[in-house]
Design an enzyme around this catalytic site. Structure first.
Site, short mmCIF file in Angstrom:
data_model
loop_
_atom_site.label_atom_id
_atom_site.label_comp_id
_atom_site.label_asym_id
_atom_site.label_seq_id
_atom_site.Cartn_x
_atom_site.Cartn_y
_atom_site.Cartn_z
N ASP A 101 -0.78 2.87 7.13
CA ASP A 101 0.37 2.52 6.29
C ASP A 101 0.68 3.77 5.46
O ASP A 101 -0.07 4.12 4.55
CB ASP A 101 0.00 1.33 5.40
N ARG A 161 18.27 -10.04 20.20
CA ARG A 161 16.91 -10.11 19.63
C ARG A 161 16.08 -8.89 20.01
O ARG A 161 15.38 -8.32 19.17
CB ARG A 161 16.23 -11.43 20.00
N TYR A 175 -2.39 -2.39 0.35
CA TYR A 175 -1.30 -3.28 -0.03
C TYR A 175 -1.82 -4.73 0.03
O TYR A 175 -2.25 -5.18 1.08
CB TYR A 175 -0.09 -3.07 0.88
N LYS A 183 10.89 0.63 0.92
CA LYS A 183 10.56 1.50 -0.21
C LYS A 183 11.32 2.82 -0.11
O LYS A 183 12.52 2.82 -0.12
CB LYS A 183 9.04 1.70 -0.26
C1 LIG Z 1 2.25 0.06 0.79
C2 LIG Z 1 2.99 -1.16 1.27
N1 LIG Z 1 2.84 -1.53 2.55
C3 LIG Z 1 3.49 -2.60 3.05
C4 LIG Z 1 4.31 -3.38 2.26
C5 LIG Z 1 5.01 -4.57 2.85
O1 LIG Z 1 6.35 -4.24 3.07
P1 LIG Z 1 7.57 -5.29 3.03
O2 LIG Z 1 7.63 -5.84 1.65
O3 LIG Z 1 8.74 -4.44 3.43
O4 LIG Z 1 7.26 -6.35 4.02
C6 LIG Z 1 4.49 -3.04 0.92
C7 LIG Z 1 5.36 -3.86 0.05
O5 LIG Z 1 5.25 -3.86 -1.15
C8 LIG Z 1 3.81 -1.90 0.42
O6 LIG Z 1 3.95 -1.53 -0.87
#
Ligand SMILES: Cc1ncc(COP(=O)(O)O)c(C=O)c1O
Length: 382
Positions: free
Chosen positions: A179, A54, A106, A204
């Site tokens: 982010d 873990r 997001y 992504k």
């Molecule tokens: C800009 C952005 N940040 C965070 C996330 C969340 O990531 P995850 O889907 O890998 O949990 C996404 C997912 O679409 C995203 O587009």
């Protein structure tokens, strides 16, 4: 890592996985370690530094080092998803802490912040993060513990002046995290612009092949807060699985190449549809008409990203019908894969979404630009 490897261009560092080779077997490709536990030394020590599956898996080590290298960080950590990585940063705060985050971001994380995080006691304030004055006004000296940014931000691609925002955050005594999923480690390096933490949905661009859900954090310093994040990942059980970590490294080896093509495609698509009578706006930081263009020119290198949005002039139903008619673009959520995706964003974000109802979010992949443009052209109809 040798001194030469440290100076490698991102494309070389990625293609060579930072020069990894196995001394024992001479294998050029790191193995997948499928184990849930590790052998203890006879004298009761764990000299390997690993005790259980873990907290640790050695399959993580090369992709973490590569990501840290690409971002110019002190260390990186892989998580089971982008959301696991992002929420860890907020969960490491304490009830009552004030945090400032963008209004346009997001949606899944915004939803979590205004729901669960607020219920657990975080004081979340959402601002227009394209406006430094709004960020400054929201920061409360000594009370704001975290300034969270996203640039370019979903789904209108608001660009934040990262260096200026980080300075404002630090002046108020806040930690600054971003982010950077869309700028994907090679288009912007937020740590070099002053951020303390960088988060990626590695689902992504980093992975890039639409076959892994993963997340990552990179830190500017291996400090006390980072130690707290490492402990949180272990206790929350948010470690990425070893097969996913291995696939992620394979994806990252072509990251600079894929992004170069995706940026070029997005720029061509944006330029083709800007001014098209069927489209009321093309939102892309690479267009001079975008409100964030000047800042994007300053802080993005090698392109403006593979993400753009179009607003369909005849409204919401016309936007949904356009998405229904595509033949090459895939109608799906997510972004950053080799194949291009189109999505009616307001439908997935639901009530309270700042996404205009006539907006289609486009993730440009690495296909031929002419094919993508012709397909969108026929899908928009007359
Ligand atoms: C800009 C952005 N940040 C965070 C996330 C969340 O990531 P995850 O889907 O890998 O949990 C996404 C997912 O679409 C995203 O587009």
């Amino acid at each position: 890592m040798s001194e030469t490897e440290k100076r490698w261009h991102p494309a070389t560092a990625a293609a060579h996985a930072l020069g990894w080779e196995d001394d024992a077997t001479k294998s050029l490709t790191p193995p997948i370690h499928l184990t849930s536990t590790y052998i203890r030394d006879p004298d009761n020590q764990y000299r390997s530094g690993r005790s259980y599956g873990r907290p640790h898996n050695p399959t993580h080590e090369v992709p973490e080092r590569l990501l840290s290298h690409l971002e110019g960080g002190a260390a990186a950590m892989l998580f089971s998803s982008g959301m696991a990585a992002a929420t860890a940063v907020f969960l490491a705060l304490r009830p009552g802490d004030h945090v400032v985050a963008p209004r346009v971001m997001y949606w899944g994380l915004r939803h979590w912040l205004t729901g669960f995080a607020s219920e657990w006691g975080l004081k979340v304030e959402l601002v227009d993060a394209g406006d430094l004055g709004a960020i400054k006004a929201a920061l409360r000296p000594r009370q704001t513990k975290l300034l969270w940014l996203e640039s370019p931000a979903n789904p209108t691609w608001v660009v934040t002046d990262i260096a200026a925002a980080a300075e404002l955050g630090h002046k108020a005594g806040a930690r600054v995290a971003i982010d950077s999923t869309v700028a994907a480690a090679v288009l912007t390096n937020p740590i070099k612009l002053g951020c303390d933490l960088v988060m990626h949905s590695a689902t992504k661009y980093l992975n890039g092949h639409t076959d892994v859900v993963a997340g990552a954090l990179v830190t500017a310093a291996a400090d006390e807060f980072w130690t707290r994040l490492v402990a949180l990942r272990t206790s929350n059980g948010a470690l990425l699985g070893p097969v996913e970590a291995w696939l992620l490294l394979r994806g990252m080896r072509t990251l600079p190449l894929r992004l170069e093509r995706a940026c070029r495609n997005a720029q061509e698509i944006a330029e083709r549809f800007a001014g098209d009578p069927r489209v009321s706006a093309v939102l892309y930081p690479g267009l001079a008409t975008h409100p964030g263009h000047a800042v994007a020119v300053k802080q993005m290198t090698g392109g403006f990203g593979g993400m753009l949005s179009i607003r369909v002039k005849r409204g919401e139903m016309a936007a949904i019908s356009t998405a229904a008619r595509v033949k090459i673009w895939k109608r799906a959520t997510s972004l950053g894969g080799v194949e291009s995706l189109v999505e009616h964003r307001a439908s997935i974000e639901g009530a309270g979404s700042p996404a205009p109802p006539d907006l289609l979010r486009l993730s440009a992949g690495i296909e031929n630009a002419r094919d993508l443009i012709d397909d969108l052209d026929q899908a928009l109809g007359n």
